[in-house]
Design a protein around this motif. Structure first.
Motif, PDB file in Angstrom:
ATOM      1  N   UNK A   1       0.836  -1.206   0.000  1.00 37.26           N
ATOM      2  CA  UNK A   1       0.000   0.000   0.000  1.00 37.26           C
ATOM      3  C   UNK A   1       0.867   1.251   0.000  1.00 37.26           C
ATOM      4  N   UNK A   2       1.948   1.209   0.773  1.00 32.91           N
ATOM      5  CA  UNK A   2       2.859   2.358   0.823  1.00 32.91           C
ATOM      6  C   UNK A   2       3.520   2.575  -0.523  1.00 32.91           C
ATOM      7  N   UNK A   3       3.930   1.478  -1.211  1.00 33.88           N
ATOM      8  CA  UNK A   3       4.574   1.611  -2.518  1.00 33.88           C
ATOM      9  C   UNK A   3       3.585   2.080  -3.575  1.00 33.88           C
ATOM     10  N   UNK A   4       2.339   1.618  -3.481  1.00 34.80           N
ATOM     11  CA  UNK A   4       1.345   2.059  -4.466  1.00 34.80           C
ATOM     12  C   UNK A   4       1.015   3.533  -4.310  1.00 34.80           C
ATOM     13  N   UNK A   5       1.100   4.041  -3.069  1.00 35.66           N
ATOM     14  CA  UNK A   5       0.747   5.443  -2.816  1.00 35.66           C
ATOM     15  C   UNK A   5       1.905   6.380  -3.083  1.00 35.66           C
ATOM     16  N   UNK A   6       3.120   6.009  -2.742  1.00 36.24           N
ATOM     17  CA  UNK A   6       4.263   6.917  -2.843  1.00 36.24           C
ATOM     18  C   UNK A   6       5.287   6.479  -3.884  1.00 36.24           C
TER      19      UNK A   6
ATOM     20  N   UNK B   1       6.239  -9.856  -4.435  1.00 31.30           N
ATOM     21  CA  UNK B   1       4.810  -9.800  -4.715  1.00 31.30           C
ATOM     22  C   UNK B   1       4.551  -8.620  -5.671  1.00 31.30           C
ATOM     23  N   UNK B   2       3.443  -8.679  -6.359  1.00 29.96           N
ATOM     24  CA  UNK B   2       3.107  -7.624  -7.331  1.00 29.96           C
ATOM     25  C   UNK B   2       2.323  -6.524  -6.620  1.00 29.96           C
ATOM     26  N   UNK B   3       2.817  -5.256  -6.766  1.00 29.52           N
ATOM     27  CA  UNK B   3       2.117  -4.093  -6.196  1.00 29.52           C
ATOM     28  C   UNK B   3       0.987  -3.670  -7.127  1.00 29.52           C
ATOM     29  N   UNK B   4       1.352  -3.554  -8.400  1.00 28.45           N
ATOM     30  CA  UNK B   4       0.417  -3.219  -9.468  1.00 28.45           C
ATOM     31  C   UNK B   4       1.044  -3.706 -10.753  1.00 28.45           C
ATOM     32  N   UNK B   5       0.328  -3.746 -11.853  1.00 29.99           N
ATOM     33  CA  UNK B   5       0.937  -4.245 -13.091  1.00 29.99           C
ATOM     34  C   UNK B   5       2.209  -3.477 -13.437  1.00 29.99           C
ATOM     35  N   UNK B   6       3.308  -4.224 -13.595  1.00 29.72           N
ATOM     36  CA  UNK B   6       4.597  -3.639 -13.948  1.00 29.72           C
ATOM     37  C   UNK B   6       5.404  -3.211 -12.771  1.00 29.72           C
ATOM     38  N   UNK B   7       4.900  -3.376 -11.557  1.00 33.31           N
ATOM     39  CA  UNK B   7       5.630  -2.955 -10.352  1.00 33.31           C
ATOM     40  C   UNK B   7       5.703  -4.158  -9.403  1.00 33.31           C
ATOM     41  N   UNK B   8       6.894  -4.480  -8.912  1.00 39.07           N
ATOM     42  CA  UNK B   8       7.127  -5.631  -8.045  1.00 39.07           C
ATOM     43  C   UNK B   8       7.805  -5.164  -6.769  1.00 39.07           C
ATOM     44  N   UNK B   9       7.310  -5.677  -5.656  1.00 43.27           N
ATOM     45  CA  UNK B   9       7.905  -5.409  -4.351  1.00 43.27           C
ATOM     46  C   UNK B   9       8.695  -6.646  -3.911  1.00 43.27           C
ATOM     47  N   UNK B  10       9.961  -6.443  -3.553  1.00 43.88           N
ATOM     48  CA  UNK B  10      10.841  -7.524  -3.072  1.00 43.88           C
ATOM     49  C   UNK B  10      11.303  -7.176  -1.675  1.00 43.88           C
ATOM     50  N   UNK B  11      11.051  -8.088  -0.742  1.00 44.01           N
ATOM     51  CA  UNK B  11      11.497  -7.920   0.646  1.00 44.01           C
ATOM     52  C   UNK B  11      12.500  -9.011   0.981  1.00 44.01           C
TER      53      UNK B  11
END
Length: 477
Positions: A62-67, A136-146
């Motif tokens: 959610x933080x990555x999708x917003x900022x 995991x996928x944040x939105x299409x074309x954007x990936x979050x890696x932890x």
């Protein structure tokens, strides 16, 4: 080296070998159990960490999708990165919390661009150690890696391995020590048997009356050891019986040789004495010479009869292929009458009565040998009873047996002599002269001949009577 260890192992006592074998088996079991437990614990901790990362990534997504990036600081030691993967490459958005060597995170982001599910990987980052990566996928074309460090997981697994090694080592040591003690106690009956066997081996079995005083006792060891103990003691009893039979046979052989030598010595000395008389004085007295020749012939005949009896007994004992019997159909009643006539002619001082049941009793036998049995029994009655003693012979027939009973009303046979009455050279009256008492082979020869015909001979009668009963099989042989 392996052969040397194997030879050393085979040289150990059975209890030690069993304890070592039990220890090796337990070690294998402990290793399998420890490996499985460690693998399960590692997998469990990794799943727990992955679930924790999944919850954290919900907030971070959610933080990555917003900022556009993750502004909230992750846990200490954790890394978080957002990648653009729409162009076929993974481009890191900044600012980002990533290690100096972030190739593993970038590679996972590129893989996630081609996957429809969240991905998890365990990698080792240079300078930081093992990490668990989750994309995991944040939105299409954007990936979050932890990335979460696995140091705590590794420490926990190492502690678990240490505890297992110590616990299993102590358990193995206790198992070997106490197991060896228990095995030694359980195998003590076998050690007792070994000690008994050594005692038997040191026992002098060359004695004529050698006996084995040792036996295996105790009740421990279970059913199998009890069966072995019983079999061992049974074997010792069998050995004792065999030694007793051998001692008795040796004693009988010694007595037989001594008696045979003594019986042959008397006529030989007589022959030698008469031969000396011929050398010095017999030629001067023709009448005396004839008398000495008659005595020589009598002594030679006596030796011949004795040797014939001994040869017959030897052939019957050895069960030669060509048995000393000539089988034919003969009438037993007729043989009894012939023996009775001969007895009356030779011993008129003993009245004889014959009681024959069937007029004719046909048997398959050796007539000459059966006649010899009858003559021996009748002669025995005449020799060992005073003049005037009544003698009787009774013939009877049944379905499968024919019996001949020779009885006299003499003094009878003492109870102490009945067991040995059929032994060779045995005489009831030790003081009786051989000229009157015979050689002591008559009853022995009679018994052997009856047994060779498949029959039995027995001694009966009350005090004051003697009854010898011969039983022969009625069926044709």
């Amino acid at each position: 080296m392996i052969r040397r260890w194997w030879r050393a192992y085979r040289g150990l006592r059975l209890g030690t070998r069993l304890a070592l074998g039990l220890g090796v088996l337990s070690l294998v079991v402990f290793a399998v159990v420890g490996t499985a437990l460690t693998a399960y614990m590692r997998d469990y901790l990794e799943r727990q960490l992955a679930d924790q990362m999944k919850l954290v990534q919900v907030v971070q997504s959610k933080d990555a999708a917003e900022h556009g990036t993750v502004r909230r600081k992750p846990y200490y030691g954790w890394y978080t990165a957002v990648y653009d993967v729409s162009g076929g490459t993974a481009d890191l958005r900044t600012p980002a919390e990533v290690p100096a060597d972030s190739r593993a995170l970038t590679a996972l982001a590129q893989t996630m661009a081609r996957s429809d599910e969240d991905l998890t990987r365990t990698v080792r980052i240079d300078g930081h150690g093992p990490y668990l990566l989750r994309a995991c996928e944040v939105e299409p074309g954007v990936v979050l890696v932890s990335a979460a460090p696995m140091g705590d997981v590794e420490d926990t697994v190492e502690q678990l391995i240490t505890v297992q090694v110590v616990a299993f080592g102590l358990a193995l040591l206790a198992l070997v020590v106490f197991g060896r003690r228990m095995l030694r106690r359980g195998l003590k009956p076998l050690s007792d048997m070994a000690s008994t066997a050594h005692g038997i081996a040191s026992h002098d079995l060359s004695e004529s009356a050698a006996r084995l005083p040792l036996r295996v006792g105790g009740r421990d060891g279970g059913r199998e050891v009890a069966e072995l103990r019983t079999a061992f003691n049974t074997m010792l009893e069998h050995i004792d019986d065999s030694l007793a039979v051998r001692a008795e046979a040796e004693q009988r052989l010694r007595r037989f040789v001594a008696d045979a030598s003594h019986e042959l010595r008397t006529p030989l000395m007589s022959v030698r004495g008469y031969a000396d008389l011929f050398q010095y004085a017999a030629a001067n007295e023709p009448g005396e010479r004839e008398r000495h020749l008659a005595r020589l012939r009598a002594e030679a005949a006596r030796m011949g009869v004795l040797l014939d009896d001994l040869l017959l007994l030897a052939r019957l004992d050895t069960a030669e292929v060509e048995a000393p019997l000539r089988w034919e159909e003969a009438d037993l009643t007729e043989l009894v009458r012939q023996a009775a006539d001969a007895f009356r002619a030779g011993h008129p001082e003993h009245p004889l009565t014959v009681t024959a049941g069937p007029a004719v009793v046909k048997l398959r036998m050796d007539p000459q040998r059966i006649r010899q049995v009858l003559d021996n029994l009748l002669t025995n009655a005449a020799v060992h009873t005073p003049a005037g003693t009544k003698v009787s012979v009774t013939v009877s027939a049944a379905d499968d047996r024919v019996t001949v009973a020779v009885a006299d009303t003499g003094p009878g046979v003492p109870a102490a002599d009945r067991e040995r009455i059929f032994d060779r050279f045995y005489r009831v009256d030790k003081a009786r002269s051989r000229d009157r008492g015979g050689s002591g082979l008559g009853l022995s020869v009679a018994g052997s001949l009856v047994r060779a015909h498949g029959g039995t001979i027995s001694l009966g009668g009350e005090p004051g009577t003697t009854v010898f009963t011969v039983a022969l099989p009625a069926a044709a042989r």
